[in-house]
Design a protein around this motif. Structure first.
Motif, PDB file in Angstrom:
ATOM      1  N   GLU A 413     -16.639  64.459  19.996  1.00 42.25           N
ATOM      2  CA  GLU A 413     -15.964  63.642  21.011  1.00 42.25           C
ATOM      3  C   GLU A 413     -14.743  62.877  20.514  1.00 42.25           C
ATOM      4  O   GLU A 413     -14.019  62.290  21.312  1.00 42.25           O
ATOM      5  N   THR A 414     -14.515  62.851  19.214  1.00 42.05           N
ATOM      6  CA  THR A 414     -13.385  62.083  18.690  1.00 42.05           C
ATOM      7  C   THR A 414     -12.542  62.952  17.760  1.00 42.05           C
ATOM      8  O   THR A 414     -12.961  64.037  17.336  1.00 42.05           O
ATOM      9  N   ASN A 415     -11.370  62.454  17.450  1.00 38.80           N
ATOM     10  CA  ASN A 415     -10.457  63.166  16.552  1.00 38.80           C
ATOM     11  C   ASN A 415     -10.265  62.441  15.232  1.00 38.80           C
ATOM     12  O   ASN A 415      -9.312  62.728  14.506  1.00 38.80           O
ATOM     13  N   TYR A 416     -11.158  61.516  14.925  1.00 39.79           N
ATOM     14  CA  TYR A 416     -11.025  60.780  13.683  1.00 39.79           C
ATOM     15  C   TYR A 416     -11.370  61.659  12.482  1.00 39.79           C
ATOM     16  O   TYR A 416     -12.169  62.597  12.591  1.00 39.79           O
ATOM     17  N   THR A 417     -10.773  61.331  11.352  1.00 39.18           N
ATOM     18  CA  THR A 417     -11.122  61.986  10.092  1.00 39.18           C
ATOM     19  C   THR A 417     -12.030  61.046   9.321  1.00 39.18           C
ATOM     20  O   THR A 417     -11.634  59.927   8.976  1.00 39.18           O
ATOM     21  N   PHE A 418     -13.241  61.486   9.074  1.00 40.37           N
ATOM     22  CA  PHE A 418     -14.224  60.635   8.402  1.00 40.37           C
ATOM     23  C   PHE A 418     -14.393  61.060   6.948  1.00 40.37           C
ATOM     24  O   PHE A 418     -14.440  62.257   6.641  1.00 40.37           O
ATOM     25  N   ASN A 419     -14.504  60.074   6.078  1.00 48.17           N
ATOM     26  CA  ASN A 419     -14.735  60.340   4.660  1.00 48.17           C
ATOM     27  C   ASN A 419     -15.973  59.631   4.133  1.00 48.17           C
ATOM     28  O   ASN A 419     -16.647  60.131   3.246  1.00 48.17           O
ATOM     29  N   THR A 420     -16.258  58.460   4.708  1.00 50.65           N
ATOM     30  CA  THR A 420     -17.306  57.603   4.145  1.00 50.65           C
ATOM     31  C   THR A 420     -18.181  57.002   5.228  1.00 50.65           C
ATOM     32  O   THR A 420     -17.690  56.630   6.297  1.00 50.65           O
ATOM     33  N   ILE A 421     -19.461  56.919   4.960  1.00 45.47           N
ATOM     34  CA  ILE A 421     -20.399  56.158   5.784  1.00 45.47           C
ATOM     35  C   ILE A 421     -20.837  54.940   4.984  1.00 45.47           C
ATOM     36  O   ILE A 421     -21.265  55.061   3.832  1.00 45.47           O
ATOM     37  N   ARG A 444     -19.348  60.947   2.009  1.00 46.60           N
ATOM     38  CA  ARG A 444     -19.768  60.029   0.953  1.00 46.60           C
ATOM     39  C   ARG A 444     -20.522  58.866   1.615  1.00 46.60           C
ATOM     40  O   ARG A 444     -20.059  58.280   2.596  1.00 46.60           O
ATOM     41  N   VAL A 445     -21.679  58.532   1.091  1.00 42.31           N
ATOM     42  CA  VAL A 445     -22.488  57.445   1.636  1.00 42.31           C
ATOM     43  C   VAL A 445     -22.538  56.310   0.622  1.00 42.31           C
ATOM     44  O   VAL A 445     -22.962  56.505  -0.519  1.00 42.31           O
TER      45      VAL A 445
END
Length: 551
Positions: A413-421, A444-445
Protein backbone atom coordinates in the motif's frame (compact mmCIF):
# COMPACT_ATOMS: atom_id res chain seq x y z
CA UNK A 1 23.08 23.77 35.98
CA UNK A 2 20.25 22.64 38.18
CA UNK A 3 19.31 19.02 37.45
CA UNK A 4 15.90 18.54 35.90
CA UNK A 5 13.77 15.48 36.53
CA UNK A 6 10.99 14.09 34.36
CA UNK A 7 8.37 11.73 35.79
CA UNK A 8 6.57 9.39 33.39
CA UNK A 9 3.52 7.28 34.08
CA UNK A 10 2.84 4.49 31.59
CA UNK A 11 -0.34 2.42 31.97
CA UNK A 12 -0.35 -0.62 29.74
CA UNK A 13 -2.71 -3.57 29.55
CA UNK A 14 -0.87 -5.62 32.16
CA UNK A 15 1.49 -3.23 33.97
CA UNK A 16 1.75 0.29 35.38
CA UNK A 17 5.23 1.80 35.20
CA UNK A 18 6.56 4.98 36.73
CA UNK A 19 10.03 6.12 35.65
CA UNK A 20 12.04 9.18 36.64
CA UNK A 21 14.65 10.47 34.17
CA UNK A 22 17.37 13.08 34.59
CA UNK A 23 18.57 15.64 32.02
CA UNK A 24 20.69 12.98 30.31
CA UNK A 25 17.68 10.69 29.83
CA UNK A 26 19.07 8.29 32.42
CA UNK A 27 16.68 6.39 34.68
CA UNK A 28 17.19 7.46 38.29
CA UNK A 29 14.09 5.88 39.79
CA UNK A 30 11.42 3.41 38.76
CA UNK A 31 8.58 1.26 40.03
CA UNK A 32 6.24 -1.27 38.43
CA UNK A 33 2.85 -2.58 39.49
CA UNK A 34 0.35 -4.93 37.89
CA UNK A 35 -2.92 -3.89 36.30
CA UNK A 36 -5.65 -6.02 37.84
CA UNK A 37 -7.97 -7.28 35.11
CA UNK A 38 -11.46 -8.55 35.93
CA UNK A 39 -13.42 -11.08 33.87
CA UNK A 40 -17.02 -10.92 35.17
CA UNK A 41 -18.35 -12.87 32.18
CA UNK A 42 -16.76 -14.74 29.27
CA UNK A 43 -15.33 -12.13 26.91
CA UNK A 44 -15.68 -9.25 29.39
CA UNK A 45 -12.33 -7.66 30.36
CA UNK A 46 -12.55 -4.82 32.89
CA UNK A 47 -10.44 -2.66 35.18
CA UNK A 48 -11.77 -1.31 38.47
CA UNK A 49 -11.22 2.49 38.55
CA UNK A 50 -10.61 2.59 42.30
CA UNK A 51 -8.05 -0.21 42.13
CA UNK A 52 -6.29 1.46 39.20
CA UNK A 53 -6.18 4.84 40.96
CA UNK A 54 -4.70 3.30 44.11
CA UNK A 55 -2.03 1.59 41.99
CA UNK A 56 -1.21 4.81 40.13
CA UNK A 57 -0.71 6.77 43.36
CA UNK A 58 1.32 3.96 44.87
CA UNK A 59 3.61 3.28 41.92
CA UNK A 60 4.55 6.97 41.58
CA UNK A 61 5.32 7.15 45.30
CA UNK A 62 7.54 4.09 44.97
CA UNK A 63 9.44 5.55 42.02
CA UNK A 64 10.03 8.80 43.92
CA UNK A 65 11.31 6.79 46.88
CA UNK A 66 13.53 4.71 44.57
CA UNK A 67 15.06 7.93 43.21
CA UNK A 68 15.32 9.50 46.68
CA UNK A 69 13.43 12.49 45.33
CA UNK A 70 10.19 14.30 46.17
CA UNK A 71 7.28 15.41 43.98
CA UNK A 72 8.44 19.01 44.43
CA UNK A 73 11.70 18.18 42.65
CA UNK A 74 9.93 16.99 39.50
CA UNK A 75 10.25 19.45 36.62
CA UNK A 76 7.26 17.93 34.85
CA UNK A 77 5.43 14.68 34.21
CA UNK A 78 3.85 12.92 31.27
CA UNK A 79 1.36 10.11 30.76
CA UNK A 80 1.08 7.36 28.18
CA UNK A 81 -1.78 4.89 28.26
CA UNK A 82 -3.26 1.91 26.50
CA UNK A 83 -5.80 2.95 23.88
CA UNK A 84 -9.43 2.01 23.43
CA UNK A 85 -10.05 1.42 27.16
CA UNK A 86 -12.80 3.75 28.34
CA UNK A 87 -15.12 4.83 31.14
CA UNK A 88 -18.25 6.94 31.61
CA UNK A 89 -18.67 8.94 34.82
CA UNK A 90 -20.88 11.61 36.37
CA UNK A 91 -20.19 15.23 35.59
CA UNK A 92 -21.67 16.23 38.97
CA UNK A 93 -20.12 13.65 41.30
CA UNK A 94 -17.21 12.16 39.36
CA UNK A 95 -18.54 8.69 40.17
CA UNK A 96 -18.12 6.04 37.41
CA UNK A 97 -21.22 4.36 35.96
CA UNK A 98 -19.33 1.12 35.28
CA UNK A 99 -15.81 -0.31 35.36
CA UNK A 100 -13.31 0.43 32.60
CA UNK A 101 -14.19 -1.56 29.49
CA UNK A 102 -10.79 -2.48 28.06
CA UNK A 103 -9.65 -2.72 24.45
CA UNK A 104 -9.40 -6.51 24.89
CA UNK A 105 -13.10 -6.73 25.81
CA UNK A 106 -15.41 -8.65 23.45
CA UNK A 107 -18.85 -7.82 24.87
CA UNK A 108 -19.80 -5.85 21.76
CA UNK A 109 -18.88 -8.65 19.37
CA UNK A 110 -22.49 -9.28 18.38
CA UNK A 111 -22.93 -5.56 17.64
CA UNK A 112 -19.71 -5.55 15.60
CA UNK A 113 -21.03 -8.36 13.42
CA UNK A 114 -24.47 -6.77 13.10
CA UNK A 115 -23.13 -3.36 12.10
CA UNK A 116 -20.58 -4.70 9.64
CA UNK A 117 -23.27 -6.71 7.82
CA UNK A 118 -26.10 -4.18 8.14
CA UNK A 119 -27.64 -2.53 5.10
CA UNK A 120 -27.17 0.84 6.77
CA UNK A 121 -23.42 0.37 6.99
CA UNK A 122 -23.14 -1.12 3.51
CA UNK A 123 -24.99 1.91 2.16
CA UNK A 124 -22.65 4.20 4.11
CA UNK A 125 -19.57 2.52 2.62
CA UNK A 126 -21.03 2.47 -0.88
CA UNK A 127 -21.81 6.18 -0.64
CA UNK A 128 -18.29 6.87 0.57
CA UNK A 129 -16.87 4.96 -2.41
CA UNK A 130 -19.01 6.93 -4.88
CA UNK A 131 -17.81 10.16 -3.30
CA UNK A 132 -14.24 8.93 -3.59
CA UNK A 133 -14.71 8.24 -7.32
CA UNK A 134 -16.09 11.74 -7.81
CA UNK A 135 -13.86 13.77 -5.49
CA UNK A 136 -10.76 11.54 -5.24
CA UNK A 137 -10.58 12.40 -1.57
CA UNK A 138 -8.66 9.85 0.52
CA UNK A 139 -11.04 10.38 3.40
CA UNK A 140 -13.87 8.80 1.42
CA UNK A 141 -11.62 6.00 0.21
CA UNK A 142 -10.86 5.12 3.82
CA UNK A 143 -14.55 5.32 4.70
CA UNK A 144 -15.48 2.94 1.88
CA UNK A 145 -13.49 0.12 3.48
CA UNK A 146 -13.94 1.02 7.15
CA UNK A 147 -14.81 -2.00 9.25
CA UNK A 148 -15.89 -2.06 12.89
CA UNK A 149 -13.61 -4.01 15.22
CA UNK A 150 -13.84 -5.00 18.86
CA UNK A 151 -10.66 -3.07 19.67
CA UNK A 152 -12.27 0.22 18.64
CA UNK A 153 -14.10 2.08 21.35
CA UNK A 154 -17.22 2.97 19.38
CA UNK A 155 -19.39 -0.16 19.56
CA UNK A 156 -18.34 -1.05 23.11
CA UNK A 157 -19.45 2.46 24.04
CA UNK A 158 -22.71 1.91 22.15
CA UNK A 159 -23.15 -1.31 24.17
CA UNK A 160 -22.70 0.66 27.41
CA UNK A 161 -25.34 3.18 26.32
CA UNK A 162 -27.78 0.33 25.80
CA UNK A 163 -26.98 -1.80 28.85
CA UNK A 164 -26.04 0.49 31.75
CA UNK A 165 -29.30 2.03 33.11
CA UNK A 166 -27.61 4.72 35.22
CA UNK A 167 -25.64 5.84 32.18
CA UNK A 168 -28.81 6.08 30.08
CA UNK A 169 -30.36 8.37 32.66
CA UNK A 170 -27.21 10.47 32.97
CA UNK A 171 -27.11 11.00 29.20
CA UNK A 172 -30.68 12.28 29.26
CA UNK A 173 -29.75 14.64 32.11
CA UNK A 174 -26.49 15.70 30.39
CA UNK A 175 -24.62 14.41 33.44
CA UNK A 176 -22.42 11.89 31.59
CA UNK A 177 -18.74 12.36 30.76
CA UNK A 178 -16.94 9.97 28.43
CA UNK A 179 -13.25 9.36 28.35
CA UNK A 180 -10.59 6.87 27.40
CA UNK A 181 -8.19 5.93 30.18
CA UNK A 182 -6.00 9.00 29.62
CA UNK A 183 -9.00 11.35 29.88
CA UNK A 184 -10.16 9.87 33.18
CA UNK A 185 -6.64 9.93 34.60
CA UNK A 186 -6.22 13.61 33.74
CA UNK A 187 -9.63 14.28 35.32
CA UNK A 188 -8.56 12.53 38.54
CA UNK A 189 -5.08 14.05 38.68
CA UNK A 190 -6.40 17.59 38.28
CA UNK A 191 -9.39 17.23 40.60
CA UNK A 192 -11.90 17.45 37.78
CA UNK A 193 -10.47 20.62 36.21
CA UNK A 194 -9.55 18.93 32.94
CA UNK A 195 -11.74 16.87 30.59
CA UNK A 196 -9.33 16.33 27.71
CA UNK A 197 -7.76 13.76 25.44
CA UNK A 198 -4.93 14.24 22.99
CA UNK A 199 -5.20 13.67 19.24
CA UNK A 200 -3.34 10.34 19.31
CA UNK A 201 -5.71 8.73 21.82
CA UNK A 202 -8.81 10.24 20.21
CA UNK A 203 -7.91 8.88 16.78
CA UNK A 204 -7.82 5.32 18.12
CA UNK A 205 -11.46 5.37 19.29
CA UNK A 206 -12.94 4.69 15.84
CA UNK A 207 -15.14 7.78 15.87
CA UNK A 208 -12.58 10.57 15.65
CA UNK A 209 -11.87 11.45 12.02
CA UNK A 210 -8.10 11.84 11.43
CA UNK A 211 -8.81 13.44 8.06
CA UNK A 212 -10.86 16.32 9.51
CA UNK A 213 -9.35 16.20 13.01
CA UNK A 214 -12.80 16.26 14.59
CA UNK A 215 -15.16 13.86 16.34
CA UNK A 216 -16.78 12.11 13.37
CA UNK A 217 -20.27 13.34 12.49
CA UNK A 218 -21.40 9.87 11.43
CA UNK A 219 -20.32 8.45 14.79
CA UNK A 220 -22.20 11.11 16.71
CA UNK A 221 -25.34 10.59 14.61
CA UNK A 222 -25.44 6.86 13.87
CA UNK A 223 -24.19 5.67 17.25
CA UNK A 224 -26.08 8.39 19.14
CA UNK A 225 -22.99 9.51 21.02
CA UNK A 226 -23.82 12.68 23.00
CA UNK A 227 -21.44 15.41 21.89
CA UNK A 228 -21.64 17.10 25.31
CA UNK A 229 -20.09 14.02 26.93
CA UNK A 230 -16.99 14.03 24.72
CA UNK A 231 -13.66 15.46 25.93
CA UNK A 232 -11.85 18.36 24.33
CA UNK A 233 -9.19 17.14 21.89
CA UNK A 234 -5.85 18.89 22.38
CA UNK A 235 -2.20 18.75 21.32
CA UNK A 236 -0.05 15.88 22.53
CA UNK A 237 2.07 18.18 24.67
CA UNK A 238 1.67 21.67 26.15
CA UNK A 239 0.49 23.56 29.21
CA UNK A 240 -3.21 22.79 28.72
CA UNK A 241 -3.07 19.71 30.98
CA UNK A 242 -2.31 21.96 34.03
CA UNK A 243 -0.91 20.28 37.20
CA UNK A 244 -1.72 17.51 39.63
CA UNK A 245 -3.48 18.24 42.90
CA UNK A 246 -0.87 18.87 45.63
CA UNK A 247 -2.72 16.46 47.93
CA UNK A 248 -1.92 13.42 45.75
CA UNK A 249 1.89 13.32 46.11
CA UNK A 250 2.48 16.20 48.50
CA UNK A 251 3.28 18.80 45.84
CA UNK A 252 1.73 19.71 42.47
CA UNK A 253 3.50 18.29 39.44
CA UNK A 254 3.18 20.04 36.10
CA UNK A 255 1.64 17.79 33.43
CA UNK A 256 3.21 18.51 30.04
CA UNK A 257 2.16 15.55 27.93
CA UNK A 258 -0.54 12.91 27.65
CA UNK A 259 -0.53 10.49 24.74
CA UNK A 260 -1.34 7.04 23.41
CA UNK A 261 1.23 4.36 24.18
CA UNK A 262 2.05 3.74 20.51
CA UNK A 263 2.79 7.43 19.97
CA UNK A 264 5.04 7.34 23.02
CA UNK A 265 6.76 4.28 21.59
CA UNK A 266 7.37 6.11 18.28
CA UNK A 267 9.01 8.97 20.19
CA UNK A 268 11.08 6.55 22.23
CA UNK A 269 12.25 4.87 19.03
CA UNK A 270 12.89 8.29 17.41
CA UNK A 271 10.59 7.60 14.45
CA UNK A 272 10.53 11.26 13.46
CA UNK A 273 11.00 10.94 9.70
CA UNK A 274 8.52 9.84 7.03
CA UNK A 275 8.89 6.11 6.43
CA UNK A 276 10.41 5.34 9.84
CA UNK A 277 9.10 2.06 11.26
CA UNK A 278 8.75 0.82 14.80
CA UNK A 279 7.46 -2.56 15.88
CA UNK A 280 6.06 -2.92 19.38
CA UNK A 281 5.64 -6.50 20.58
CA UNK A 282 3.89 -6.25 23.92
CA UNK A 283 0.45 -7.52 24.86
CA UNK A 284 -0.28 -7.08 21.16
CA UNK A 285 1.88 -6.36 18.12
CA UNK A 286 1.73 -2.87 16.63
CA UNK A 287 3.53 -2.07 13.39
CA UNK A 288 3.63 1.72 12.91
CA UNK A 289 4.92 3.77 10.00
CA UNK A 290 5.42 7.51 10.12
CA UNK A 291 3.39 8.78 7.13
CA UNK A 292 4.15 12.46 7.65
CA UNK A 293 1.54 15.16 7.22
CA UNK A 294 -1.15 13.04 5.57
CA UNK A 295 -3.22 10.14 6.93
CA UNK A 296 -2.94 6.89 5.02
CA UNK A 297 -6.11 5.63 3.34
CA UNK A 298 -5.80 1.87 3.58
CA UNK A 299 -7.68 -0.85 1.71
CA UNK A 300 -6.23 -3.83 3.58
CA UNK A 301 -7.01 -2.80 7.13
CA UNK A 302 -4.05 -0.65 8.13
CA UNK A 303 -5.45 1.94 10.49
CA UNK A 304 -4.84 5.65 9.83
CA UNK A 305 -4.17 7.30 13.18
CA UNK A 306 -2.74 10.57 14.40
CA UNK A 307 0.81 10.12 15.61
CA UNK A 308 1.06 13.46 17.40
CA UNK A 309 0.32 17.15 17.12
CA UNK A 310 2.62 19.81 18.55
CA UNK A 311 1.40 23.24 17.49
CA UNK A 312 1.77 23.36 13.70
CA UNK A 313 3.47 19.97 13.55
CA UNK A 314 0.91 17.27 12.73
CA UNK A 315 2.23 13.76 12.09
CA UNK A 316 0.21 10.72 11.09
CA UNK A 317 0.88 7.02 11.37
CA UNK A 318 -0.38 3.96 9.54
CA UNK A 319 -0.80 1.06 11.95
CA UNK A 320 -1.19 -2.65 11.48
CA UNK A 321 -1.99 -4.66 14.57
CA UNK A 322 -2.12 -8.21 15.82
CA UNK A 323 -3.95 -8.06 19.13
CA UNK A 324 -2.43 -11.15 20.74
CA UNK A 325 1.31 -11.43 21.35
CA UNK A 326 2.45 -11.44 24.99
CA UNK A 327 -1.03 -12.69 25.84
CA UNK A 328 -0.31 -15.73 23.65
CA UNK A 329 3.01 -16.33 25.42
CA UNK A 330 1.29 -16.11 28.81
CA UNK A 331 -1.44 -18.51 27.70
CA UNK A 332 1.14 -21.03 26.47
CA UNK A 333 2.94 -20.76 29.81
CA UNK A 334 -0.31 -21.35 31.71
CA UNK A 335 -0.92 -24.34 29.46
CA UNK A 336 2.33 -25.85 30.74
CA UNK A 337 4.35 -25.68 27.52
CA UNK A 338 7.21 -24.00 29.42
CA UNK A 339 7.95 -22.59 32.86
CA UNK A 340 9.74 -19.37 31.95
CA UNK A 341 9.10 -17.23 28.84
CA UNK A 342 12.83 -16.44 28.74
CA UNK A 343 13.48 -20.10 27.91
CA UNK A 344 11.22 -20.19 24.83
CA UNK A 345 13.88 -19.14 22.30
CA UNK A 346 16.16 -21.99 23.39
CA UNK A 347 13.24 -24.44 23.41
CA UNK A 348 12.29 -23.39 19.88
CA UNK A 349 15.81 -23.84 18.54
CA UNK A 350 16.12 -27.26 20.21
CA UNK A 351 14.17 -28.70 17.27
CA UNK A 352 14.91 -28.02 13.58
CA UNK A 353 11.28 -27.21 12.74
CA UNK A 354 7.73 -27.60 14.05
CA UNK A 355 7.29 -31.09 12.60
CA UNK A 356 4.43 -29.77 10.47
CA UNK A 357 2.55 -28.11 13.36
CA UNK A 358 1.14 -24.60 12.91
CA UNK A 359 -0.40 -22.20 15.42
CA UNK A 360 -2.91 -19.43 14.69
CA UNK A 361 -2.68 -16.54 17.23
CA UNK A 362 -6.25 -15.24 17.10
CA UNK A 363 -7.74 -15.08 20.58
CA UNK A 364 -8.95 -11.59 19.70
CA UNK A 365 -9.50 -12.27 16.02
CA UNK A 366 -7.10 -11.42 13.22
CA UNK A 367 -6.14 -7.99 11.94
CA UNK A 368 -4.72 -7.14 8.49
CA UNK A 369 -4.84 -8.64 5.94
CA UNK A 370 -7.75 -10.80 7.23
CA UNK A 371 -9.62 -8.30 9.43
CA UNK A 372 -11.65 -11.19 10.78
CA UNK A 373 -13.03 -10.94 14.29
CA UNK A 374 -14.51 -14.44 14.00
CA UNK A 375 -11.21 -16.25 13.43
CA UNK A 376 -10.19 -18.86 15.99
CA UNK A 377 -6.90 -19.77 17.63
CA UNK A 378 -5.57 -23.27 17.49
CA UNK A 379 -2.86 -25.75 16.61
CA UNK A 380 -3.12 -27.46 13.24
CA UNK A 381 -1.19 -30.53 12.17
CA UNK A 382 -0.40 -32.21 15.49
CA UNK A 383 0.60 -35.85 15.32
CA UNK A 384 1.99 -38.57 17.64
CA UNK A 385 5.52 -37.29 17.07
CA UNK A 386 4.61 -33.73 18.23
CA UNK A 387 6.49 -32.58 21.31
CA UNK A 388 6.22 -29.52 23.54
CA UNK A 389 9.24 -28.05 21.76
CA UNK A 390 7.39 -28.29 18.43
CA UNK A 391 4.38 -26.51 19.93
CA UNK A 392 6.53 -23.76 21.44
CA UNK A 393 8.32 -23.20 18.14
CA UNK A 394 4.97 -23.08 16.32
CA UNK A 395 3.71 -20.41 18.74
CA UNK A 396 6.82 -18.24 18.31
CA UNK A 397 6.84 -18.67 14.54
CA UNK A 398 3.19 -17.59 14.33
CA UNK A 399 3.98 -14.24 15.99
CA UNK A 400 6.77 -13.58 13.48
CA UNK A 401 4.52 -14.71 10.61
CA UNK A 402 1.81 -12.24 11.61
CA UNK A 403 4.40 -9.47 11.71
CA UNK A 404 5.58 -10.43 8.22
CA UNK A 405 1.99 -10.21 7.01
CA UNK A 406 1.60 -6.71 8.46
CA UNK A 407 4.80 -5.70 6.70
CA UNK A 408 3.44 -7.18 3.47
CA UNK A 409 0.33 -4.99 3.75
CA UNK A 410 2.54 -1.95 4.23
CA UNK A 411 4.65 -2.80 1.17
CA UNK A 412 1.53 -3.33 -0.97
CA UNK A 413 0.00 0.00 0.00
CA UNK A 414 2.94 2.40 0.26
CA UNK A 415 5.95 3.45 -1.78
CA UNK A 416 8.36 3.90 1.08
CA UNK A 417 11.79 2.29 1.06
CA UNK A 418 12.34 0.45 4.32
CA UNK A 419 15.70 -0.55 5.73
CA UNK A 420 15.24 -0.87 9.48
CA UNK A 421 12.63 -1.92 12.02
CA UNK A 422 13.01 -0.39 15.47
CA UNK A 423 11.82 -3.01 17.91
CA UNK A 424 10.44 -2.60 21.43
CA UNK A 425 8.08 -4.26 23.91
CA UNK A 426 8.60 -7.19 26.26
CA UNK A 427 8.36 -9.92 23.59
CA UNK A 428 11.13 -8.23 21.61
CA UNK A 429 13.56 -9.74 24.12
CA UNK A 430 12.96 -13.10 22.44
CA UNK A 431 15.92 -13.60 20.08
CA UNK A 432 14.16 -16.31 18.06
CA UNK A 433 11.23 -14.02 17.19
CA UNK A 434 13.43 -10.96 16.57
CA UNK A 435 15.71 -12.87 14.19
CA UNK A 436 12.81 -14.49 12.33
CA UNK A 437 11.16 -11.08 11.85
CA UNK A 438 14.43 -9.86 10.30
CA UNK A 439 14.62 -12.95 8.08
CA UNK A 440 11.03 -12.79 6.82
CA UNK A 441 10.94 -9.02 6.21
CA UNK A 442 14.48 -8.73 4.89
CA UNK A 443 15.02 -5.71 7.15
CA UNK A 444 17.60 -4.93 9.79
CA UNK A 445 15.96 -5.19 13.22
CA UNK A 446 17.28 -3.01 16.04
CA UNK A 447 16.52 -3.79 19.66
CA UNK A 448 17.28 -1.07 22.23
CA UNK A 449 18.92 -1.50 25.60
CA UNK A 450 15.63 -0.76 27.33
CA UNK A 451 12.67 -2.23 25.44
CA UNK A 452 9.93 -0.35 27.32
CA UNK A 453 9.81 2.55 24.87
CA UNK A 454 6.54 4.14 26.01
CA UNK A 455 8.14 5.56 29.16
CA UNK A 456 11.25 6.65 27.26
CA UNK A 457 9.19 8.33 24.55
CA UNK A 458 7.08 10.12 27.12
CA UNK A 459 10.24 11.58 28.64
CA UNK A 460 11.53 12.53 25.18
CA UNK A 461 8.48 14.57 24.22
CA UNK A 462 8.42 16.36 27.59
CA UNK A 463 12.12 17.23 27.44
CA UNK A 464 11.76 18.36 23.82
CA UNK A 465 8.74 20.54 24.66
CA UNK A 466 10.51 22.15 27.63
CA UNK A 467 13.77 22.66 25.75
CA UNK A 468 15.79 20.27 27.90
CA UNK A 469 16.71 18.61 24.62
CA UNK A 470 16.92 21.15 21.83
CA UNK A 471 16.13 19.05 18.78
CA UNK A 472 14.98 15.67 17.54
CA UNK A 473 18.51 15.09 16.31
CA UNK A 474 19.71 15.42 19.89
CA UNK A 475 17.08 12.89 20.98
CA UNK A 476 18.42 10.45 18.40
CA UNK A 477 21.84 10.60 20.06
CA UNK A 478 20.24 9.46 23.33
CA UNK A 479 18.93 6.25 21.75
CA UNK A 480 20.96 3.20 22.76
CA UNK A 481 20.93 0.01 20.66
CA UNK A 482 21.57 -3.28 22.45
CA UNK A 483 21.37 -5.79 19.62
CA UNK A 484 20.99 -5.83 15.83
CA UNK A 485 19.43 -8.74 13.94
CA UNK A 486 20.45 -8.78 10.28
CA UNK A 487 18.29 -10.65 7.75
CA UNK A 488 19.52 -14.00 6.46
CA UNK A 489 18.26 -14.41 2.87
CA UNK A 490 18.77 -18.18 2.97
CA UNK A 491 16.41 -18.46 5.93
CA UNK A 492 13.66 -16.52 4.17
CA UNK A 493 13.89 -19.00 1.29
CA UNK A 494 13.95 -21.93 3.71
CA UNK A 495 10.71 -20.66 5.28
CA UNK A 496 8.80 -20.17 2.02
CA UNK A 497 6.89 -23.45 2.12
CA UNK A 498 6.35 -23.27 5.89
CA UNK A 499 4.95 -19.75 5.63
CA UNK A 500 2.60 -20.75 2.79
CA UNK A 501 1.32 -23.76 4.70
CA UNK A 502 0.83 -21.65 7.81
CA UNK A 503 -1.25 -19.19 5.78
CA UNK A 504 -3.36 -22.09 4.55
CA UNK A 505 -3.90 -23.14 8.17
CA UNK A 506 -4.96 -19.58 9.04
CA UNK A 507 -7.57 -19.57 6.27
CA UNK A 508 -9.09 -22.71 7.75
CA UNK A 509 -9.55 -20.92 11.08
CA UNK A 510 -11.01 -17.73 9.61
CA UNK A 511 -14.75 -17.33 10.13
CA UNK A 512 -14.71 -20.16 12.64
CA UNK A 513 -17.05 -18.48 15.10
CA UNK A 514 -19.58 -17.50 12.47
CA UNK A 515 -19.63 -20.82 10.64
CA UNK A 516 -22.82 -22.73 10.02
CA UNK A 517 -22.40 -26.45 9.40
CA UNK A 518 -24.96 -28.88 8.13
CA UNK A 519 -24.93 -32.36 9.52
CA UNK A 520 -26.83 -35.32 8.20
CA UNK A 521 -25.98 -37.33 11.27
CA UNK A 522 -28.70 -39.49 12.64
CA UNK A 523 -29.62 -39.99 16.25
CA UNK A 524 -31.91 -42.39 17.95
CA UNK A 525 -35.25 -40.98 19.13
CA UNK A 526 -35.60 -42.58 22.54
CA UNK A 527 -39.34 -41.96 22.75
CA UNK A 528 -40.25 -43.67 19.48
CA UNK A 529 -37.21 -45.87 19.13
CA UNK A 530 -36.84 -44.64 15.54
CA UNK A 531 -33.91 -42.99 13.80
CA UNK A 532 -34.48 -39.41 12.64
CA UNK A 533 -32.16 -37.10 10.65
CA UNK A 534 -31.01 -33.91 12.34
CA UNK A 535 -30.41 -31.05 9.92
CA UNK A 536 -28.73 -27.66 10.20
CA UNK A 537 -26.37 -28.47 13.03
CA UNK A 538 -24.93 -25.08 14.07
CA UNK A 539 -21.49 -24.51 15.53
CA UNK A 540 -22.23 -21.94 18.21
CA UNK A 541 -18.78 -21.09 19.54
CA UNK A 542 -19.08 -17.37 20.20
CA UNK A 543 -16.34 -14.80 20.10
CA UNK A 544 -16.94 -14.33 23.83
CA UNK A 545 -16.21 -17.96 24.50
CA UNK A 546 -13.04 -17.69 22.50
CA UNK A 547 -12.12 -14.60 24.46
CA UNK A 548 -12.50 -16.47 27.72
CA UNK A 549 -10.04 -19.12 26.55
CA UNK A 550 -7.39 -16.45 26.01
CA UNK A 551 -7.58 -15.45 29.64
Amino acid sequence: MEEKYILTLDIGTSTIRSFIYNSRAETVGKAVDQVILHYPQPGFVEIDPDELWASVVSVVNKSLKDASLSAGQMTAMGISTQRGTFLNWSRKTGKPFHKFITWKDLRADKLVKQWNTSYTWKLFKASAYVLYLILRNKRFKAGSVFKFMNTQTCLRLYWAFQNVPALKTAIQDEDALFGTLDTWLLYKLTGGKVHMTDVSSASATGFYDPFTMQWAGWGITMLKIPRAALPEVVDTAGDHFTSTLPSIWGHPIRIISCMADQTASMWGSCCFDVGDVKLTMGTGTFFNINTGGEPHASVSGLYPIVGWRLGNELVYSAEGANNDTASIIKWAQNLGLFNNPEDTADIATSVPDTDGVYFIPAFSGLGPPYNDGTAASGFVGMKPSTTKAHLVRAVLESLAFRTAQLYGCVCNETNYTFNTIRLDGGVSNNDFIAQLVADLTGLRVERPVHVEMSSQGCAHIIGYTLGIWKSKEELKTLRKIDCVFNPRPQMKKAYEVTFLRWQDAVKRMCGWYSAEMTSQATISDSSSNTVTPQNSFKVTGSRKKNGSISK
